[in-house]
Scaffold this active site. Structure first.
Site, mmCIF file in Angstrom:
data_model
loop_
_atom_site.group_PDB
_atom_site.id
_atom_site.type_symbol
_atom_site.label_atom_id
_atom_site.label_comp_id
_atom_site.label_asym_id
_atom_site.label_seq_id
_atom_site.Cartn_x
_atom_site.Cartn_y
_atom_site.Cartn_z
ATOM 1 C CG ASN A 113 78.429 117.999 93.909
ATOM 2 O OD1 ASN A 113 78.716 118.556 95.126
ATOM 3 N ND2 ASN A 113 78.700 117.043 93.637
ATOM 4 N N GLY A 114 75.997 120.837 92.756
ATOM 5 C CA GLY A 114 75.622 122.361 92.848
ATOM 6 C C GLY A 114 74.145 122.946 93.493
ATOM 7 C CB ILE A 136 74.381 110.099 85.415
ATOM 8 C CG1 ILE A 136 75.131 111.144 84.712
ATOM 9 C CG2 ILE A 136 73.112 109.875 85.106
ATOM 10 C CD1 ILE A 136 75.380 111.109 83.385
ATOM 11 C CG ASP A 137 78.104 113.276 87.357
ATOM 12 O OD1 ASP A 137 78.003 112.765 86.229
ATOM 13 O OD2 ASP A 137 78.045 114.577 87.114
ATOM 14 C CG MET A 179 78.686 112.554 80.066
ATOM 15 S SD MET A 179 76.836 113.018 80.328
ATOM 16 C CE MET A 179 76.628 114.048 78.916
ATOM 17 C CD GLU A 232 81.994 114.596 81.243
ATOM 18 O OE1 GLU A 232 81.469 115.209 80.330
ATOM 19 O OE2 GLU A 232 81.010 114.483 82.407
ATOM 20 C CD GLN A 284 77.817 108.371 78.995
ATOM 21 O OE1 GLN A 284 78.484 107.746 79.786
ATOM 22 N NE2 GLN A 284 78.079 109.306 78.326
ATOM 23 N NE ARG A 285 71.813 114.686 81.755
ATOM 24 C CZ ARG A 285 72.236 115.883 81.669
ATOM 25 N NH1 ARG A 285 73.537 116.172 81.904
ATOM 26 N NH2 ARG A 285 71.372 116.884 81.307
HETATM 27 O O1 F6P Z 1 76.156 115.969 85.955
HETATM 28 C C1 F6P Z 1 75.752 115.120 85.089
HETATM 29 C C2 F6P Z 1 76.353 115.574 83.694
HETATM 30 O O2 F6P Z 1 75.752 114.834 82.726
HETATM 31 C C3 F6P Z 1 77.800 115.294 83.879
HETATM 32 O O3 F6P Z 1 78.230 113.808 83.762
HETATM 33 C C4 F6P Z 1 78.308 116.109 82.459
HETATM 34 O O4 F6P Z 1 79.639 116.718 82.678
HETATM 35 C C5 F6P Z 1 77.229 117.136 82.604
HETATM 36 O O5 F6P Z 1 76.030 116.921 83.447
HETATM 37 C C6 F6P Z 1 76.649 117.785 81.399
HETATM 38 O O6 F6P Z 1 75.848 118.938 81.509
HETATM 39 P P1 F6P Z 1 74.884 119.395 80.444
HETATM 40 O O7 F6P Z 1 73.832 118.612 80.380
HETATM 41 O O8 F6P Z 1 74.918 120.670 81.058
HETATM 42 O O9 F6P Z 1 75.765 119.543 79.185
#
Ligand code: F6P
Length: 358
Positions: A113-114, A136-137, A179, A232, A284-285
């Site tokens: 998004n950003g 992943i969102d 997440m 979350e 999860q990522r």
């Molecule tokens: O946008 C992906 C994501 O994993 C979100 O689900 C989560 O809120 C955020 O990034 C966590 O961000 P960071 O890796 O900066 O802690």
């Protein structure tokens, strides 16, 4: 000579490498002129500070199945992109300078998004930009699906699956926090796949009383445990009434690390039950992309490569109604794709007895 710059921005996810490989192979195998690929390191930072390396066939060999991003990534928030860095450097101007200095024909950005807001800004500033939807969102506007999502759904589902045995053995209430940032696609899908009894999403503010009712009803029916998949970004009905500022203030003063722990405390107080919280977090990522994501990201990458070969810029490649589509960056930037509380999938889940706490 065709010169392509490429960067990955924001949180990493599975299949970033697969997507870049798709772009590279499509362009190098089909371009009528020689091609040079520049990989910017650590997201937009690489473009700002001119940190890059020239990429060749060997960089793209053996990466289809590898998670993360071979280029590295970072968060470079859009809201401060117009502010000078600590040394007074104009970041947008610096990105344009790098682009022009390297005589790039196009910049390929893989981001969420950003990152799309910055991509759109660069496009408005006159750079040729093509993007791919990564997260992943699954919250990007203009595409039904983002790559990384299906891999994360599988991991979050496994977390819920594996909690079942302990939840049953001990007769506990288990909260699994999933997440998804401010949207509920990931907890909704993992919650359904993992057979959660209650799924709490940011889009459907919850009522604690309804959650307690479900737990007590399950108790009366002789069920030994209850599993709650909590986004979350889940929010209670009371908190949803607060202004954004008030809610931020509440969170900053809260003794709980996240909504799940507050909810756990409330359930213990109301029911006297044993409650545990599990947070799979960044797991999860991580890891290898599932087959769906490998294919999907490769296809998106190939479509992006094809656009570039045709000289079509200013688009994100997305997937709508089972078709690959190109979406103008201005349409994507700044919009979130939320779960519709009236969607059929929610209705279907409710018909099967899943509670959304509303
Ligand atoms: O946008 C992906 C994501 O994993 C979100 O689900 C989560 O809120 C955020 O990034 C966590 O961000 P960071 O890796 O900066 O802690």
């Amino acid at each position: 000579m065709l010169r392509i710059g490429m960067l990955t921005s924001g949180g990493d996810c599975q299949a970033l490498n697969a997507a870049m490989r798709g772009v590279y192979k499509t362009i190098t195998k089909n371009s009528k002129e020689p091609v040079e690929f520049y990989g910017f390191e650590d997201g937009y930072k690489g473009l700002i500070y001119g940190k890059f390396r020239i990429l060749s066939d060997s960089d793209f060999s053996n990466i289809l199945t590898i998670g993360g991003t071979m280029l590295g990534t970072s968060r470079c928030p859009f809201k401060t992109i117009r502010e000078p860095d600590e040394k007074g450097l104009d970041k947008v101007e610096a990105m344009k300078q790098t682009y022009y200095k390297l005589q790039l024909n196009c910049l390929v950005m893989l981001g969420g998004n950003g990152s799309h807001k910055t991509a759109n800004l660069l496009s408005e500033e006159g750079l040729n930009v093509v993007t791919l939807p990564k997260t992943i969102d699954n919250d990007l506007w203009g595409t039904d699906m983002t790559f990384g999502f299906q891999s994360a759904v599988d991991i979050a589902t496994r977390a819920i699956d594996e909690i079942h045995t302990t939840a049953f053995s001990h007769g506990r209430v288990f909260i699994v926090e999933i997440m998804g940032h401010k949207v509920g696609w990931l907890p909704l899908n993992a919650g359904l796949a993992g057979g959660a009894d209650i799924i709490l999403l940011p889009e459907i503010p919850y009522d604690l009383k309804k959650i307690i009712d479900v737990i007590e009803k399950r108790d009366r029916e002789g069920r030994r445990f209850t599993i709650i998949a909590v986004a979350e970004g889940a929010i209670s009905k009371e908190d949803a009434k607060l202004s954004k500022k008030e809610y931020k203030k509440k969170l900053s003063k809260s003794k709980y690390p996240s909504v799940s722990y507050e909810l756990a405390d409330q359930i213990v107080k109301k029911t006297g039950r044993e409650v545990r919280v599990t947070v799979p977090g960044h797991v999860q990522r991580g890891g290898a992309p599932v087959a769906y994501d490998r294919v999907f990201a490769s296809r998106l990458g190939s479509e992006a490569g094809h656009l570039i070969l045709k000289g079509e810029y200013g688009f994100m490649v997305g997937y709508k109604n089972r078709e690959m589509v190109k979406v103008p960056l201005a349409e994507v930037a700044g919009k979130l794709k939320m779960v519709d509380p009236k969607a059929r999938i929610i209705k279907e889940a409710k018909l099967m007895g899943v509670s959304f706490g509303d």
